[in-house]
Enzyme design. Structure first.
Site, PDB file in Angstrom:
ATOM      1  N   LYS A 116       0.831  -1.211   0.000  1.00 20.16           N
ATOM      2  CA  LYS A 116       0.000   0.000   0.000  1.00 20.16           C
ATOM      3  C   LYS A 116       0.869   1.267   0.000  1.00 20.16           C
ATOM      4  O   LYS A 116       0.639   2.196  -0.774  1.00 20.16           O
ATOM      5  CB  LYS A 116      -0.909  -0.044   1.239  1.00 20.16           C
ATOM      6  CG  LYS A 116      -1.619   1.233   1.590  1.00 20.16           C
ATOM      7  CD  LYS A 116      -2.909   1.417   0.855  1.00 20.16           C
ATOM      8  CE  LYS A 116      -3.491   2.791   1.148  1.00 20.16           C
ATOM      9  NZ  LYS A 116      -4.693   3.059   0.400  1.00 20.16           N
ATOM     10  N   LYS A 151      -0.684  11.517   5.069  1.00 14.64           N
ATOM     11  CA  LYS A 151      -0.617  10.369   5.999  1.00 14.64           C
ATOM     12  C   LYS A 151       0.163   9.210   5.367  1.00 14.64           C
ATOM     13  O   LYS A 151       1.073   8.649   5.976  1.00 14.64           O
ATOM     14  CB  LYS A 151      -2.033   9.908   6.367  1.00 14.64           C
ATOM     15  CG  LYS A 151      -2.020   8.658   7.240  1.00 14.64           C
ATOM     16  CD  LYS A 151      -3.360   7.954   7.369  1.00 14.64           C
ATOM     17  CE  LYS A 151      -3.138   6.574   7.997  1.00 14.64           C
ATOM     18  NZ  LYS A 151      -4.317   5.752   8.115  1.00 14.64           N
TER      19      LYS A 151
END
Ligand code: NAD
Length: 292
Positions: free
Chosen positions: A168, A243
């Site tokens: 990811k 983030k």
């Protein structure tokens, strides 16, 4: 199958609703009662604690903001209360080290666990078309797959514990860098008197081609569905990109990878977010590139 679901916000809510639609008995818990209600209205049962949501479940799914939330929920609610044999699936996007530490804890208590972060956003969660990147042993992957299939379309087993998170953050680091590269090219084209559509027509068929250009083009016009055509409403908010780039840079530091462009991209999205654009789609970074 009985499923306990903890964290039913923007992503977890529609994911849990898809599990209900698939015929599972889903019990949900969230700190925000309005989020619980959005899923109980669709047929799930509400629990008044995370511990109650996981009790008796065959599978537990968590979709929480960040690593500390996941560690806390697993240490204090999931691991002490899940029934023997339950498969544990964390779909949150968190740091690789926490994912591996929580998986080790789960294994030490006899549970099969996978990290299974997603790509596809709220639209993909609602449509049940998410991509899952899964880390964990074969047996845990096999147990988690039938649950993931009810929420997503593409499910890739990436290796051992933490490798779903690794995939990811590597993917999103590429995405963040590529969007800036496309934005810089369009801004240079503007200075050179080259029409947006002409650059798109060339690069979408040439070696500059990438998802940030052909699906998410940061200027209005060439791709009518891209956020640029709706004043950069997300989509994928810049704060979320920050983030994810912090996670990739944290991992690069810990595991000693040199990711100079990842670092620069993180700084640029941070600057964009700090100037009041945290809720703006990440392709809106072109405005900052244009303004210098
Ligand atoms: P969100 O803030 O909408 O949802 C998180 C939910 O967790 C909230 O409802 C919150 O109340 C709940 N929560 C927090 N601590 C809790 C606790 N201790 N016990 C129970 N509930 C708790 O966030 P989201 O957009 O749904 O994102 C969830 C995860 O998915 C994040 O890790 C995010 O990075 C990842 N993600 C989001 C997107 C997206 O487009 N929104 C895309 C891919 C991945």
């Amino acid at each position: 199958m009985k499923i306990g679901f903890i964290g039913v916000g923007n992503m977890g809510g529609p994911m849990a609703r898809n599990l209900v639609s698939a015929g599972h008995a889903v019990t949900v818990f969230d700190l925000d009662p309005a989020h619980v209600a959005s899923v109980t209205q669709a047929g799930a049962k509400g629990a008044d604690s995370a511990a109650a949501a996981v009790a008796g479940a065959d599978a537990v799914v968590t979709m929480l903001p960040a690593g500390p939330h996941v560690r806390d929920v697993y240490e204090n609610a999931v691991l002490p209360n899940a029934k023997a044999g339950a498969v544990l699936i964390d779909c949150s996007t968190i740091d690789v080290e926490t994912a591996r530490a929580v998986a080790d804890l789960a294994v030490s208590k006899g549970f099969a666990m996978v990290d299974a972060p997603v790509s596809g956003g709220v639209g993909g969660a609602e449509a049940g078309t998410l991509t899952f990147m899964v880390g964990g042993p074969d047996e845990a992957f096999g147990a988690a797959k039938p649950v993931l299939e009810k929420m997503g379309k593409t499910i890739v087993h990436c290796g051992g514990a933490g490798n779903g998170q690794a995939a990811k953050i590597c993917n999103n680091m590429m995405l963040g860098i590529q969007m800036i590269s496309v934005a810089e090219a369009f801004v240079l084209a503007e200075k050179l008197g080259l029409d947006h559509q002409k650059l798109f027509d060339v690069s979408s068929k040439a070696s500059g081609q990438c998802w940030s250009l052909t699906t998410y083009c940061p200027v209005p016009g060439p791709v009518p569905t891209s956020p640029a055509n709706r004043d950069y409403q997300p989509g994928f908010a810049s704060a979320m990109m920050v983030k994810d780039l912090k996670l990739s840079q944290g991992a690069a530091e810990t595991f000693q990878a040199k990711t100079a462009l990842g670092q620069r991209a993180m700084e640029m999205y941070q600057q964009f977010t700090d100037s009041g654009n945290g809720g703006v789609d990440f392709s809106g970074i072109i405005k900052m590139v244009r303004d210098g």
